[in-house]
Scaffold this motif. Structure first.
Motif, PDB file in Angstrom:
ATOM      1  N   UNK A   1       0.830  -1.207   0.000  1.00 40.08           N
ATOM      2  CA  UNK A   1       0.000   0.000   0.000  1.00 40.08           C
ATOM      3  C   UNK A   1       0.865   1.257   0.000  1.00 40.08           C
ATOM      4  N   UNK A   2       0.447   2.303  -0.731  1.00 42.22           N
ATOM      5  CA  UNK A   2       1.255   3.526  -0.837  1.00 42.22           C
ATOM      6  C   UNK A   2       1.180   4.445   0.377  1.00 42.22           C
ATOM      7  N   UNK A   3       0.191   4.256   1.248  1.00 46.09           N
ATOM      8  CA  UNK A   3       0.094   5.120   2.419  1.00 46.09           C
ATOM      9  C   UNK A   3      -0.480   4.330   3.592  1.00 46.09           C
ATOM     10  N   UNK A   4      -0.369   4.929   4.764  1.00 48.46           N
ATOM     11  CA  UNK A   4      -0.739   4.244   5.995  1.00 48.46           C
ATOM     12  C   UNK A   4      -2.233   3.940   6.053  1.00 48.46           C
ATOM     13  N   UNK A   5      -3.077   4.897   5.633  1.00 49.10           N
ATOM     14  CA  UNK A   5      -4.522   4.699   5.715  1.00 49.10           C
ATOM     15  C   UNK A   5      -4.960   3.512   4.859  1.00 49.10           C
ATOM     16  N   UNK A   6      -4.427   3.421   3.644  1.00 49.67           N
ATOM     17  CA  UNK A   6      -4.797   2.309   2.769  1.00 49.67           C
ATOM     18  C   UNK A   6      -4.255   0.988   3.302  1.00 49.67           C
ATOM     19  N   UNK A   7      -3.041   1.040   3.840  1.00 53.62           N
ATOM     20  CA  UNK A   7      -2.470  -0.187   4.407  1.00 53.62           C
ATOM     21  C   UNK A   7      -3.335  -0.712   5.548  1.00 53.62           C
ATOM     22  N   UNK A   8      -3.764   0.190   6.427  1.00 45.65           N
ATOM     23  CA  UNK A   8      -4.596  -0.221   7.550  1.00 45.65           C
ATOM     24  C   UNK A   8      -5.927  -0.797   7.075  1.00 45.65           C
ATOM     25  N   UNK A   9      -6.514  -0.161   6.049  1.00 43.41           N
ATOM     26  CA  UNK A   9      -7.783  -0.652   5.518  1.00 43.41           C
ATOM     27  C   UNK A   9      -7.639  -2.072   4.962  1.00 43.41           C
ATOM     28  N   UNK A  10      -6.599  -2.312   4.171  1.00 41.73           N
ATOM     29  CA  UNK A  10      -6.403  -3.631   3.575  1.00 41.73           C
ATOM     30  C   UNK A  10      -6.062  -4.676   4.637  1.00 41.73           C
ATOM     31  N   UNK A  11      -5.320  -4.267   5.652  1.00 45.20           N
ATOM     32  CA  UNK A  11      -5.013  -5.187   6.751  1.00 45.20           C
ATOM     33  C   UNK A  11      -6.289  -5.609   7.472  1.00 45.20           C
ATOM     34  N   UNK A  12      -7.195  -4.664   7.700  1.00 42.65           N
ATOM     35  CA  UNK A  12      -8.472  -4.998   8.329  1.00 42.65           C
ATOM     36  C   UNK A  12      -9.309  -5.932   7.457  1.00 42.65           C
ATOM     37  N   UNK A  13      -9.247  -5.731   6.133  1.00 41.38           N
ATOM     38  CA  UNK A  13      -9.986  -6.626   5.237  1.00 41.38           C
ATOM     39  C   UNK A  13      -9.459  -8.058   5.348  1.00 41.38           C
ATOM     40  N   UNK A  14      -8.138  -8.198   5.374  1.00 39.29           N
ATOM     41  CA  UNK A  14      -7.541  -9.526   5.518  1.00 39.29           C
ATOM     42  C   UNK A  14      -7.934 -10.149   6.853  1.00 39.29           C
ATOM     43  N   UNK A  15      -7.876  -9.374   7.920  1.00 40.84           N
ATOM     44  CA  UNK A  15      -8.242  -9.884   9.246  1.00 40.84           C
ATOM     45  C   UNK A  15      -9.704 -10.298   9.296  1.00 40.84           C
ATOM     46  N   UNK A  16     -10.570  -9.521   8.657  1.00 42.35           N
ATOM     47  CA  UNK A  16     -12.000  -9.843   8.637  1.00 42.35           C
ATOM     48  C   UNK A  16     -12.238 -11.211   7.989  1.00 42.35           C
ATOM     49  N   UNK A  17     -11.585 -11.448   6.849  1.00 42.04           N
ATOM     50  CA  UNK A  17     -11.779 -12.730   6.165  1.00 42.04           C
ATOM     51  C   UNK A  17     -11.158 -13.884   6.948  1.00 42.04           C
ATOM     52  N   UNK A  18     -10.008 -13.651   7.541  1.00 38.12           N
ATOM     53  CA  UNK A  18      -9.375 -14.714   8.324  1.00 38.12           C
ATOM     54  C   UNK A  18     -10.235 -15.091   9.529  1.00 38.12           C
ATOM     55  N   UNK A  19     -10.918 -14.109  10.126  1.00 38.49           N
ATOM     56  CA  UNK A  19     -11.831 -14.395  11.229  1.00 38.49           C
ATOM     57  C   UNK A  19     -12.990 -15.264  10.752  1.00 38.49           C
ATOM     58  N   UNK A  20     -13.521 -14.953   9.583  1.00 39.13           N
ATOM     59  CA  UNK A  20     -14.610 -15.768   9.015  1.00 39.13           C
ATOM     60  C   UNK A  20     -14.136 -17.183   8.723  1.00 39.13           C
ATOM     61  N   UNK A  21     -12.916 -17.291   8.190  1.00 38.87           N
ATOM     62  CA  UNK A  21     -12.400 -18.619   7.836  1.00 38.87           C
ATOM     63  C   UNK A  21     -12.164 -19.476   9.080  1.00 38.87           C
ATOM     64  N   UNK A  22     -11.736 -18.856  10.160  1.00 39.71           N
ATOM     65  CA  UNK A  22     -11.492 -19.620  11.387  1.00 39.71           C
ATOM     66  C   UNK A  22     -12.789 -20.166  11.970  1.00 39.71           C
ATOM     67  N   UNK A  23     -13.903 -19.520  11.625  1.00 36.17           N
ATOM     68  CA  UNK A  23     -15.181 -19.988  12.122  1.00 36.17           C
ATOM     69  C   UNK A  23     -15.802 -21.088  11.293  1.00 36.17           C
ATOM     70  N   UNK A  24     -15.146 -21.466  10.204  1.00 35.17           N
ATOM     71  CA  UNK A  24     -15.670 -22.504   9.323  1.00 35.17           C
ATOM     72  C   UNK A  24     -15.097 -23.866   9.693  1.00 35.17           C
ATOM     73  N   UNK A  25     -15.696 -24.903   9.159  1.00 34.84           N
ATOM     74  CA  UNK A  25     -15.173 -26.247   9.367  1.00 34.84           C
ATOM     75  C   UNK A  25     -13.930 -26.435   8.545  1.00 34.84           C
ATOM     76  N   UNK A  26     -13.060 -27.405   8.874  1.00 42.37           N
ATOM     77  CA  UNK A  26     -11.824 -27.655   8.107  1.00 42.37           C
ATOM     78  C   UNK A  26     -12.126 -27.870   6.626  1.00 42.37           C
ATOM     79  N   UNK A  27     -11.364 -27.198   5.813  1.00 42.00           N
ATOM     80  CA  UNK A  27     -11.507 -27.353   4.372  1.00 42.00           C
ATOM     81  C   UNK A  27     -12.417 -26.342   3.742  1.00 42.00           C
ATOM     82  N   UNK A  28     -13.269 -25.696   4.557  1.00 42.35           N
ATOM     83  CA  UNK A  28     -14.195 -24.706   3.990  1.00 42.35           C
ATOM     84  C   UNK A  28     -13.423 -23.476   3.529  1.00 42.35           C
TER      85      UNK A  28
END
Length: 392
Positions: free
Chosen positions: A359-386
């Motif tokens: 990311x070219x700036x801090x605000x965009x980097x933080x936004x994309x990091x939150x997007x990754x964290x959001x999806x990883x949280x969803x994935x951890x709540x799924x069954x193995x392989x989902x």
């Protein structure tokens, strides 16, 4: 002191000195001296003709500097050409200053700085604060730019496209410090639109107004970015949107389409949608097709891939994206978004994290990091392989 009056008079005063034979650098220094003197004198003794007063003082300062410089003694005969006192002749030379400051021999950053100084009337300190650089660094940049254009004829035909590109760069710098460069760019573009009848000038002004109308909704109270689809449209400036649309419609009616008009048309379609779900993505794709034809820009094609993904589905968007260079700025972020829309959360989370690192700036980097964290949280709540991509 009326700071707006001084800033508005600065281009015309500078233009008069240059037209009388002063080189740009010396004329600009003389005008700054005259402005300083105005700040000192006017509160107690305001002149009847503000512009005439500034021209007279600036011209005298220029002549004083010329006499003091042994290398410029040949210019001493200009003393005889000093005009008689009285009201200044009405003439708007702002347009010529735009062309001079956007000279093709200047780098984009130097052209922007010189435009803000000579046409915008900002001080070196204000420009430096807006760009978050030391004042000495900005002073050197402006001095180099003035030396570059010092030998350019003032009546030389300018390139409107170059001027518009400089103004667009000023607008994209956004705002920081005590100078709001986005607002300043709109002010300068209005000035240019009043001086020249050109549909692309109108297109750029419309584009700026439409983008600027969403400014209040772009960030959350904590300073984090708010994507367009999630913005509170009730916070958009409807008056600026209405003005931008009106200016754009008048420009498009002239049937001389240019890239800024096409970009403004995309922005108008976003502004016209009551909700993100009601956005006319089919029309937006068509306008991006026009933009691609006009500019052949890979960035335009990247934005088009997003629009295709919204209009025809994520798979179609990914197919459009596959034809582009993966090294393009924000390519990875777009890929992450389209993969998420396609249901491939594993790949999307990985790509969001990768995009955050680029990311070219801090605000965009933080936004994309939150997007990754959001999806990883969803994935951890799924069954193995989902959440694995199809076929895995």
């Amino acid at each position: 002191m009326d700071e707006a009056l001084l800033r508005g008079l600065t281009p015309g005063v500078l233009a008069v000195l240059v037209r009388r034979g002063a080189d740009f650098a010396a004329a600009e220094d003389a005008v700054q001296d005259a402005l300083t003197e105005a700040v000192r004198v006017w509160p107690a003794d305001p002149p009847r003709d503000a512009k005439g007063w500034l021209i007279t003082v600036a011209w005298r300062r220029f002549l004083d500097a010329t006499r003091a410089d042994a290398a410029r003694r040949r210019r001493e005969d200009l003393v005889e050409e000093e005009p008689p006192p009285g009201p200044a002749r009405a003439r708007d030379d702002t347009l010529q200053l735009y062309f001079l400051c956007a000279h093709p021999s200047l780098t984009p950053s130097s052209a922007v700085a010189l435009t803000l100084r000579a046409v915008g009337g900002l001080t070196t300190r204000q420009i430096a604060r807006a760009y978050l650089v030391p004042e000495a660094t900005m002073a050197q940049r402006i001095s180099r730019a003035k030396r570059t254009v010092s030998g350019v004829r003032f009546d030389q035909v300018g390139d409107v496209a170059t001027v518009l590109r400089v103004l667009y760069l000023v607008f994209n710098e956004g705002y920081s410090g005590d100078v709001d460069l986005a607002t300043e760019a709109i002010r300068l573009t209005r000035q240019l639109a009043a001086a020249i009848d050109h549909p692309e000038v109108s297109g750029l002004l419309a584009l700026m107004l439409l983008h600027h109308a969403r400014r209040a909704a772009r960030t959350a109270p904590d300073g984090s970015l708010v994507p367009l689809a999630e913005q509170d449209r009730g916070r958009w400036d409807t008056r600026a949107i209405a003005e931008g649309v009106r200016i754009l419609q008048a420009a498009l009616a002239r049937d001389r389409l240019g890239e800024f008009q096409a970009q403004a048309a995309v922005a108008a379609l976003h502004a016209d949608a009551p909700t993100a779900a009601e956005t006319d993505w089919v029309q937006i794709v068509e306008w991006y097709d026009e933009l691609a034809r006009l500019t052949d820009s890979p960035v335009v094609r990247l934005n088009r891939a997003v629009a295709v993904g919204e209009a025809d589905g994520a798979r179609a968007g990914l197919a459009a994206l596959a034809a582009l260079d993966s090294a393009l700025p924000r390519h990875t972020a777009v890929a992450a978004y389209l993969h998420e829309r396609d249901g491939d959360l594993v790949t999307a989370a990985r790509l969001y994290a990768d995009a955050a690192r680029r990311a070219p700036d801090l605000a965009e980097r933080d936004h994309l990091t939150r997007q990754a964290a959001r999806l990883n949280t969803r994935l951890r709540g799924r069954s193995p392989g989902a959440g694995r991509p199809p076929g895995q």
